[in-house]
Design a protein around this motif. Structure first.
Motif, short mmCIF file in Angstrom:
data_model
loop_
_atom_site.label_atom_id
_atom_site.label_comp_id
_atom_site.label_asym_id
_atom_site.label_seq_id
_atom_site.Cartn_x
_atom_site.Cartn_y
_atom_site.Cartn_z
N ARG A 94 0.83 -1.21 0.00
CA ARG A 94 0.00 0.00 0.00
C ARG A 94 0.86 1.25 0.00
O ARG A 94 0.53 2.25 -0.65
N PHE A 95 1.96 1.23 0.73
CA PHE A 95 2.83 2.40 0.77
C PHE A 95 3.47 2.64 -0.59
O PHE A 95 3.67 3.78 -1.00
N GLY A 96 3.79 1.56 -1.29
CA GLY A 96 4.35 1.71 -2.63
C GLY A 96 3.36 2.40 -3.56
O GLY A 96 3.74 3.25 -4.37
N LYS A 97 2.10 2.05 -3.43
CA LYS A 97 1.08 2.66 -4.28
C LYS A 97 0.89 4.14 -3.95
O LYS A 97 0.71 4.98 -4.85
N LEU A 98 0.95 4.48 -2.65
CA LEU A 98 0.85 5.89 -2.26
C LEU A 98 2.01 6.69 -2.82
O LEU A 98 1.84 7.81 -3.33
N VAL A 133 -0.88 6.88 8.95
CA VAL A 133 -1.43 5.96 7.96
C VAL A 133 -0.63 4.67 8.14
O VAL A 133 0.59 4.65 7.95
N VAL A 134 -1.32 3.61 8.54
CA VAL A 134 -0.64 2.39 8.97
C VAL A 134 -0.95 1.25 7.99
O VAL A 134 -2.11 1.00 7.65
N ASP A 135 0.11 0.60 7.55
CA ASP A 135 -0.01 -0.59 6.70
C ASP A 135 0.27 -1.80 7.58
O ASP A 135 1.41 -2.08 7.93
N VAL A 136 -0.80 -2.50 7.98
CA VAL A 136 -0.68 -3.63 8.90
C VAL A 136 -0.75 -4.94 8.11
O VAL A 136 -1.76 -5.20 7.45
N PRO A 137 0.29 -5.77 8.16
CA PRO A 137 0.23 -7.07 7.48
C PRO A 137 -0.98 -7.86 7.99
O PRO A 137 -1.20 -7.99 9.18
N GLY A 138 -1.74 -8.38 7.05
CA GLY A 138 -2.91 -9.18 7.41
C GLY A 138 -4.20 -8.39 7.50
O GLY A 138 -5.28 -8.99 7.46
N TYR A 139 -4.13 -7.06 7.64
CA TYR A 139 -5.35 -6.27 7.64
C TYR A 139 -5.62 -5.82 6.21
O TYR A 139 -4.72 -5.30 5.53
N PRO A 140 -6.84 -6.01 5.71
CA PRO A 140 -7.08 -5.85 4.26
C PRO A 140 -7.17 -4.43 3.76
O PRO A 140 -7.45 -4.22 2.58
N ARG A 141 -6.92 -3.43 4.61
CA ARG A 141 -7.02 -2.04 4.16
C ARG A 141 -6.08 -1.19 5.00
O ARG A 141 -5.69 -1.59 6.11
N PRO A 142 -5.69 -0.02 4.48
CA PRO A 142 -4.87 0.87 5.32
C PRO A 142 -5.68 1.38 6.50
O PRO A 142 -6.89 1.55 6.41
N LEU A 143 -5.00 1.59 7.63
CA LEU A 143 -5.63 2.12 8.83
C LEU A 143 -5.10 3.53 9.11
O LEU A 143 -3.89 3.76 9.01
#
Length: 472
Positions: A164-168, A287-297
């Motif tokens: 997700r961070f790469g996409k941002l 903005v948190v990218d948590v492994p296993g959570y399906p969306r950014p938090l």
């Protein structure tokens, strides 16, 4: 308790010509990632589906090796099974194996040699369409003694990705880099963060602080700052004031914290005389990218407001909702966190959560679906919410976590980072420009993500996005 499944071999004497065994598996992206992690083979033809489509030979080899692994698994666990010694194998990859293909691997005994107890087996892999993708033969030395033992449970393996961070960052790189006042970058970490962000095409640094210390930090970090403007100041207080002035003059579109304390930077930003206040309460968001959570938090507020009032929390929510819109979440789901999911008159945070929900119902807070109070588990786990009997459009699928106070937010963010392997990109909202807060513990990926989020916010502000950054 059920007895563990047994794994049992076939001895040389038990094996018959014509005997067969098979195994069926579906190829997933995680299989390819694990293959690359174990083998060290990071050929993009294996890992990048777009590349693999244009390089069929390598795609056959890469995914075929996975199919070959299935054959090896049969020989080691089924036929002959434990005790077998692998002597040789020849395989031919006849068709590509694609992600999502279901492959059935089979081995069939075609020859037995009494001397040295050799067994030769035909090997084939067939896809879900009945097409043969691998053919070949294997030669093994079969065991002579019977082995029967509990099947070993495989360890849980988790693939950690931070896509997700790469996409941002890619979104942020789509436009021109923004002039950014980097405040007091007088440590190797701070100056390296600015140089990394410039190298990624996100910012054009304006380095504010004591010039001698900045250049010394660049030498320590082994980075080249010759292309960057330096605004010399006597100390960190002056650096913060000068950076704020650059924003007020329109020369800088972002602020980036260097090696000074956050309170020192924020004092210049919130100054009633020459600061960067707007009608909004200034707040912080991760903005948190948590492994296993399906969306950014998005977690807010974990760095600025120590004990926010109800009025403060309303602005903190508005800032976070605007941030969610900028990173592509059209209607974010907001969970207002508390220790419990029921309103308790003795717990102020639960009362404020209920009040914020009612404010949203009345249109005082717009652009999101809001619910609370919700305990952390009910906010991010649908199973936990179901167990509690909570019926909510937010429970279990939250995009934004609104914490009761700074202590709670800081703990949540750091627990996710250090225990769950999450990345957390921090940004300060509600001022005239976004402010990038980085930490010495941040990875390069996290620092770039923080800059990327700030760049997206600044661009949105120039397009008059409501509430992102308003002129004082």
């Amino acid at each position: 308790m059920n007895a563990p499944a047994l794994i049992e071999n076939r001895t040389f004497d038990e094996i018959k010509v014509g005997e067969t065994a098979s195994l069926t598996r579906t190829l997933t992206p995680d299989d390819i990632q694990l293959f690359a992690a174990v083998s060290g083979d990071v050929n993009p033809a294996h890992l990048d589906p777009a590349y693999a489509e244009t390089d069929m030979f390598h795609r056959v080899i890469a995914h075929g090796m996975w199919g070959g692994g299935l054959i090896s698994a049969i020989l080691g666990t089924e036929l002959p099974g434990p005790g077998a010694i692998y002597l040789g194998q020849s395989l031919r990859f006849t068709r590509p194996v694609g992600l999502g293909d279901t492959i059935t691997a089979s081995v069939t005994v075609i020859e037995k040699r009494a001397e040295h107890h050799i067994v030769v087996l035909d090997c084939t892999c067939v896809n879900q369409e009945g097409e043969t993708v691998i053919t070949g033969q294997a030669e093994v030395k079969a065991p002579t003694e019977k082995i029967s033992r509990p099947r070993v449970a495989l360890p849980e393996v988790r693939i950690v990705r931070h896509d997700r961070f790469g996409k941002l960052a890619d979104l942020a790189k789509a436009g021109d880099p923004l002039p950014t006042a980097v405040v007091h970058p007088c440590s190797a970490d701070a100056i390296a963060a600015a140089v990394d962000a410039a190298g990624a095409g996100l910012i054009v640094p304006i380095l504010t602080g004591p010039e001698a210390k900045i250049r010394s930090a660049a030498v320590a970090a082994e980075v080249d700052i010759s292309a960057f403007r330096i605004v010399d100041t006597p100390h960190s207080h002056a650096a913060a004031a000068e950076a704020v002035a650059l924003v007020r003059l329109g020369e800088a579109k972002l602020l980036m914290k260097g090696s000074l304390h956050t309170d020192e930077l924020m004092a210049a930003i919130v100054s009633s005389a020459n600061g960067l206040r707007t009608e909004r309460r200034i707040s912080h968001a991760y903005v948190v990218d948590v492994p296993g959570y399906p969306r950014p938090l998005i977690i807010t507020d974990a760095a600025i407001n120590i004990e926010p009032t109800l009025e403060d929390k309303a602005d903190i929510l508005r800032n976070a909702i605007d941030l969610a819109h900028v990173i592509g979440i059209e209607r974010p789901k907001v969970a207002i966190l508390a220790a419990v999911e029921t309103v308790n008159p003795k717990m102020r945070t639960t009362l404020e959560a209920a009040a914020l929900c009612k404010m949203a119902d009345r249109g005082q807070i717009e652009g999101a679906t809001i619910d609370g109070p919700l305990a952390f588990d009910n906010a991010i786990s649908e199973a936990a919410a179901k167990d509690k009997g909570i019926i909510s459009p937010v429970a279990g699928v939250a995009d934004i976590l609104m914490v009761p106070n700074l202590e709670a937010g800081n703990m949540v963010a750091k627990q996710l980072t250090f225990l769950a392997g999450a990345d957390a990109a921090g940004v300060v909202l509600g001022a005239r420009v976004p402010i990038v807060l980085t930490s010495r513990a941040d990875s390069v990926r996290t620092r770039l993500a923080s800059c990327g989020v700030a760049v997206l916010l600044a661009r949105a502000a120039t397009k008059a996005a409501p509430g992102v950054a308003q002129a004082a």
